[in-house]
Design an enzyme around this catalytic site. Structure first.
Site, PDB file in Angstrom:
ATOM      1  N   SER A 165      -6.391  -6.101   4.408  1.00  0.00           N
ATOM      2  CA  SER A 165      -4.927  -6.065   4.594  1.00  0.00           C
ATOM      3  C   SER A 165      -4.495  -6.854   5.822  1.00  0.00           C
ATOM      4  CB  SER A 165      -4.446  -4.622   4.750  1.00  0.00           C
ATOM      5  OG  SER A 165      -3.068  -4.625   5.032  1.00  0.00           O
ATOM      6  N   LYS A 219      -7.458   1.049   0.043  1.00  0.00           N
ATOM      7  CA  LYS A 219      -6.507  -0.072   0.131  1.00  0.00           C
ATOM      8  C   LYS A 219      -5.300   0.149  -0.785  1.00  0.00           C
ATOM      9  CE  LYS A 219      -4.947  -4.242   1.202  1.00  0.00           C
ATOM     10  NZ  LYS A 219      -3.899  -4.597   0.312  1.00  0.00           N
ATOM     11  N   HIS A 222      -3.095   2.494   0.904  1.00  0.00           N
ATOM     12  CA  HIS A 222      -2.427   1.720   1.961  1.00  0.00           C
ATOM     13  C   HIS A 222      -1.210   1.007   1.386  1.00  0.00           C
ATOM     14  CE1 HIS A 222      -1.579  -2.191   3.794  1.00  0.00           C
ATOM     15  NE2 HIS A 222      -1.928  -1.669   4.950  1.00  0.00           N
ATOM     16  N   ASN A 223      -1.406   0.382   0.240  1.00  0.00           N
ATOM     17  CA  ASN A 223      -0.303  -0.379  -0.344  1.00  0.00           C
ATOM     18  C   ASN A 223       0.826   0.525  -0.844  1.00  0.00           C
ATOM     19  OD1 ASN A 223      -2.021  -2.526   0.126  1.00  0.00           O
ATOM     20  ND2 ASN A 223      -1.325  -3.622  -1.680  1.00  0.00           N
ATOM     21  N   GLU A 226       2.637   1.281   2.094  1.00  0.00           N
ATOM     22  CA  GLU A 226       3.371   0.054   2.458  1.00  0.00           C
ATOM     23  C   GLU A 226       4.697  -0.022   1.672  1.00  0.00           C
ATOM     24  OE1 GLU A 226       1.028  -3.691   2.324  1.00  0.00           O
ATOM     25  OE2 GLU A 226       2.570  -4.423   0.951  1.00  0.00           O
TER      26      GLU A 226
END
Ligand code: 6PG
Length: 507
Positions: A165, A219, A222-223, A226
């Site tokens: 990232s 991940k 995480h997104n 985000e």
């Protein structure tokens, strides 16, 4: 090459390390190519799109020799020609055979190709050229189910999936790296990955989270966060613009100020910059020129899907994904406005303060992260991964898109209280107590004035639900038992298969 590419290659952060006079312009077919057949590179990378190119330069700059390959030779050539003083560390190759021959054995190969079928095609093409100890690392935004499958299919080579990232700049100057795959394989590449990763103080933002798809799962979450973090900021911007009549240029200093307080983060920082920018063509505020139709590549959606599969509520992230989808329905929104009139009304002058918005955003953000961390804990339990949540928070403190100062406090809270919701940790429950009234005020004001705030209101509904010991689901249970004899638990007895006194249709 475009100016932006050169800037990223040798931008301000790199310039101090690189002699400005040293340049290389050796052609792909020239002596450097011949050198590639004899040079043994520490690591290889396939896929020289922007992310792959930036990651390669980052690796080279940290002193690791790297062989690169791209399906289109012209791209490899252009990349090498622009590698400047890093060129001696780089071996461009024109075929997969040449690429594989240029690597130190056992080989370490990073794939930076588009997620999905291209990854499988690349693995299939590499497979006959590899030995059992060779390692393929998929560094793209893969769906973790695919990483699980590719890990299971890995025969005659090893496979791992890592989430990277930080966008182009992160890839070039230090991304956050979330690793998954065999632990021994991670250990083999950790010295390189830790060297190229962002650092929080001295600590590299790179960690291993478990076998197979664990890294790509982290991940994905995480997104999802985000998406939610961005949506919350966008909603608060919408309140300033539509409710408080502020121009983009008025919003910029507000974000700048917030970036010096508890909300300090990359996303608030870039929001200030976006709000301050003017369109070079029209000189109008850039924000006023940008169409309100958001794109997405799907990772936020994956987070929502996985949360549903795992029965873990993440309503702020789900609201953010839905909001992107609704933003894309521009024609329908225009028709809706023609029929029903525009939603947003200007707020009464004293309805809200900027401090209310800051506090509401803080509360929404904490709630969204609490949901994301709970999802990670649930997935860890379901899939048998040991995902230390404090390590996740530490890994996200620098390099990645959601980096923020609050993540450091979250890492501490999750380390002090590893088995409970972030919301219940003393540090964050106190923050919620002080900011939740503003979240309620902002959400109420928005709703009363026709301003859509799906993520903020989703956060509030989640909060109110999760602090209500007796909710209304007893009615759901009564209904289920009525129409389907599904049974229910009672408040006054043990056991779980009681039925109500309603008549059955057959009786
Ligand atoms: C990152 C980002 C990145 C992602 C883009 C675009 O961590 O660097 O998450 O991986 O691909 O942000 O994502 P969307 O197109 O889905 O917004």
């Amino acid at each position: 090459m475009p100016e932006r590419f050169s800037d990223l290659c040798f931008g301000t952060r790199a310039r101090h390390q690189i002699s400005a006079t040293a340049t290389a312009s050796v052609s792909f077919c020239g002596p450097q190519t011949r050198r590639s057949t004899t040079t043994v590179s520490k690591i290889g990378l396939i896929g020289l799109g922007t992310m792959g190119a930036m990651l390669s330069l980052n690796i080279a700059e940290h002193g690791f020799s790297i062989a690169v390959y791209n399906r289109t030779g012209a791209k490899t050539r252009a990349f090498f020609d622009n590698a400047g003083p890093l060129a001696p560390q780089i071996t461009p190759t024109g075929s997969l055979e040449e690429f594989v021959a240029a690597l130190e054995v056992p080989r370490k190969i990073i794939l930076m190709v588009p997620a999905g079928a291209p990854v499988d095609e690349q693995i299939a093409a590499l497979k006959p050229l590899l030995s059992p100890e060779d390692l393929i690392i998929d560094a793209g935004n893969a769906n973790f189910h695919e990483t699980n499958r590719r890990s299971a299919e890995a025969e005659g080579y090893q496979f791992m999936g890592i989430g990277v990232s930080g966008g182009e700049e992160g890839a070039r100057f230090g991304p956050a790296i979330m690793g998954g795959g065999p632990e021994a394989a991670w250990k083999r590449v950790a010295p390189i990955l830790e060297a190229i990763a962002a650092k929080y103080g001295e600590t590299p933002c790179a960690a291993w989270f478990g076998p197979a798809g664990a890294g790509h799962f982290v991940k994905t979450v995480h997104n999802g966060i985000e998406y939610a973090d961005m949506q919350l900021i966008a909603e608060v911007y919408g309140m300033m613009r539509d409710g408080m009549g502020m121009r983009a240029a008025d919003c910029a200093p507000v974000f700048e100020r917030w970036n010096e307080g508890p909300l300090e983060s990359y996303l608030i920082d870039i929001s200030a910059r976006v709000a301050a920018a003017s369109d070079p063509d029209t000189q109008k505020p850039m924000l006023d020129i940008i169409l309100d139709r958001a794109g997405q590549k799907g990772t936020g959606r994956w987070t929502a899907i996985e949360a549903q599969q795992l029965g873990t509520p993440i309503p702020v992230i789900e609201a953010a994904v839905a909001a992107r989808n609704m933003s894309a329905m521009l024609d329908d929104r225009r028709k809706g406005e023609a029929i029903f009139g525009a939603g947003p009304q200007t707020l009464p002058a004293d309805a809200l303060t900027l401090e209310d918005l800051e506090a509401a955003l803080t509360a929404g953000k904490i709630m969204c992260y609490a949901q994301g961390f709970t999802l990670l804990a649930r997935a860890g339990a379901e899939y048998g991964w040991d995902i230390p949540l404090d390590t996740v928070a530490q890994t996200w403190r620098a390099g990645c898109i959601i980096r923020s100062s609050m993540l450091n406090d979250m890492a501490q809270a999750l380390s002090d209280h590893p088995n409970q919701s972030l919301l219940h940790s003393p540090a964050f429950s106190e923050r919620i107590k002080s900011t939740e009234p503003a979240l309620r005020k902002v959400t109420l004001t928005a709703i009363q004035n026709g301003i859509a705030v799906p993520a903020l209101s989703g956060a509030l509904a989640w909060f109110d639900t999760m602090r209500t010991a007796r909710g209304p689901a007893n009615m759901l249970q009564g209904q289920r038992d009525f129409f389907g004899a599904h049974g229910f638990e009672r408040t006054d007895r043990d056991g779980g298969d009681y039925h109500g006194p309603w008549a059955r249709f057959w009786e």
